[in-house]
Design a protein around this motif. Structure first.
Motif, PDB file in Angstrom:
ATOM      1  N   GLU A 183       0.834  -1.204   0.000  1.00 30.01           N
ATOM      2  CA  GLU A 183       0.000   0.000   0.000  1.00 30.01           C
ATOM      3  C   GLU A 183       0.869   1.254   0.000  1.00 30.01           C
ATOM      4  O   GLU A 183       0.536   2.255  -0.637  1.00 30.01           O
ATOM      5  N   LYS A 242       2.200   1.538  -3.576  1.00 25.96           N
ATOM      6  CA  LYS A 242       1.172   2.039  -4.489  1.00 25.96           C
ATOM      7  C   LYS A 242       1.005   3.550  -4.321  1.00 25.96           C
ATOM      8  O   LYS A 242       0.882   4.285  -5.311  1.00 25.96           O
ATOM      9  N   ASN A 245       3.788   5.444  -5.959  1.00 26.30           N
ATOM     10  CA  ASN A 245       3.602   5.608  -7.403  1.00 26.30           C
ATOM     11  C   ASN A 245       2.541   6.648  -7.727  1.00 26.30           C
ATOM     12  O   ASN A 245       2.647   7.366  -8.728  1.00 26.30           O
ATOM     13  N   ARG A 246       1.500   6.746  -6.895  1.00 28.24           N
ATOM     14  CA  ARG A 246       0.504   7.792  -7.131  1.00 28.24           C
ATOM     15  C   ARG A 246       1.128   9.172  -6.931  1.00 28.24           C
ATOM     16  O   ARG A 246       0.849  10.107  -7.685  1.00 28.24           O
ATOM     17  N   GLU A 265       7.366   5.894 -12.229  1.00 29.05           N
ATOM     18  CA  GLU A 265       6.914   4.956 -11.220  1.00 29.05           C
ATOM     19  C   GLU A 265       7.964   3.865 -11.022  1.00 29.05           C
ATOM     20  O   GLU A 265       8.839   3.657 -11.865  1.00 29.05           O
ATOM     21  N   LEU A 294       6.085  -2.300  -8.492  1.00 22.62           N
ATOM     22  CA  LEU A 294       5.700  -2.623  -7.127  1.00 22.62           C
ATOM     23  C   LEU A 294       6.451  -3.841  -6.576  1.00 22.62           C
ATOM     24  O   LEU A 294       6.968  -3.805  -5.447  1.00 22.62           O
TER      25      LEU A 294
END
Length: 356
Positions: free
Chosen positions: A88, A91, A94-95, A104, A107
């Motif tokens: 999480e 993620k 990357n946002r 990015e 993951l």
């Protein structure tokens, strides 16, 4: 992509000093990789912890292209190491990168890199109760550029360091000052990205209210100056009548906290109602005064749960629960930390084990 681990010496048991200071003591090694436009990510390696060398024209210095994350590794009773919902964090990383026009990071590779780093520096994960190893993944723009625009080169690195228990004197409530003049972020801006500028924008008020004895600042929305957003380093939650937990709905200017999301998932399993709403500060203060709000707490990686004992609005203190920590705050804290340290059931599959 392979990670070059070079001829590294494993950190020895006891490498973590008995006395350390969060943010000032760091583990022996670090992970890093470099990105160039057209070529992508390369040079992934784990090396001894070292200083970075940057050109004075590096874009990070001039236009603030920078993002970071914060998560922890926890030592369990059997000596193994747990990570709490690391994907999480990656993620969200990357946002944030997308919002800041940065590349990015894959993951699975991000998790692989972290685990490889921890496999070397695992002796730095403290054994003391309540302590942990803080993990800081970061990306900075390194391209030589004074013209305004996105950089063409970046460095991504991960550093770690021991962190003691957040609560030095026990699970005690903090006092929070509500910012009535200054604003931190606006919808459509970068408030929902974990970028350094958001925190720099909060420093002036934070430093000023600290002189008055307040630990944190509660920020309101930048358009109307009336809706609750978040506390400096944490999201905020209010407990109504000892049964319903309410937190501000994500608006685009609030950081989507991993701990916040965990509470929204965990609390219903413990029998509590939860809701995300647009919260008017005047209604919150009225509900504190009337007793409808029975507890308040901040939530984030550092403290997990931090009870709030009073809010200050324009010179007036609004005391919550007699300025004492509440039973729901403590129950959530015990449950979440129990999952993190492996003493309670991981009913949601949140724990990622690290092989050492």
């Amino acid at each position: 992509m392979m990670i070059d681990m070079k001829p590294l010496e494993l950190s020895k048991r006891g490498a973590c000093p008995e006395v350390y200071s969060f943010g000032n003591d760091f583990s022996d090694h670090m992970f890093s990789q470099n990105y160039t436009q057209g070529a992508g990510w390369a040079n992934a390696e784990i090396t001894p912890y070292h200083a970075l060398t940057l050109d004075p024209s590096a874009a990070v210095f001039h236009y603030g292209q920078e993002i970071f994350e914060g998560l922890k590794a926890y030592r369990t009773a059997d000596g193994s190491i747990n990570l709490f919902r690391p994907m999480e964090n990656f993620k969200r990383f990357n946002r944030s990168a997308k919002r800041m026009v940065m590349p990015e990071v894959d993951l699975e590779f991000h998790l692989q890199a972290l685990k490889a780093l921890l496999s070397i520096d695992h002796p730095w994960v403290p054994e003391q109760a309540g302590a942990s190893l803080y993990i800081r993944p970061t990306m900075i723009a390194t391209g030589k550029k004074l013209g305004l625009g996105a950089s063409d080169a970046y460095t991504h690195f991960i550093i770690t360091g021991p962190a003691g228990s957040y609560f030095k004197g026990g699970f005690q409530p903090v006092s929070v000052y509500i910012a009535d003049q200054y604003r931190r972020a606006v919808v459509g801006g970068v408030g929902e990205a974990k970028t350094g500028g958001n925190y720099a924008a909060s420093l002036y008020v934070s430093e000023e209210v600290a002189k008055q004895g307040y630990s944190q600042v509660l920020w309101l929305d930048a358009v109307n100056g009336k809706y609750v957003e978040e506390v400096g380093a944490m999201n905020i939650c209010f407990v109504y009548e000892n049964k319903r937990i309410v937190t501000p709905a994500l608006s685009g200017s609030i950081l989507p906290g991993i701990t916040r999301d965990s509470i929204l998932k965990l609390a219903p399993a413990l029998g509590f109602e939860v809701s995300e709403e647009r919260l008017d500060i005047q209604e919150i203060l009225a509900d504190i005064k009337s007793g409808k709000i029975t507890e308040a707490f901040g939530c984030g990686t550092a403290a997990v749960i931090s009870p709030v004992g009073k809010l200050c609005w324009k010179g007036t203190d609004y005391v919550i629960n007699n300025n004492e920590s509440g039973k729901i705050s403590k129950q959530l804290y015990d449950e979440l930390t129990g999952i993190q340290y492996g003493t309670r059931e991981d009913r949601f599959g949140w724990i990622e084990k690290v092989e050492i």
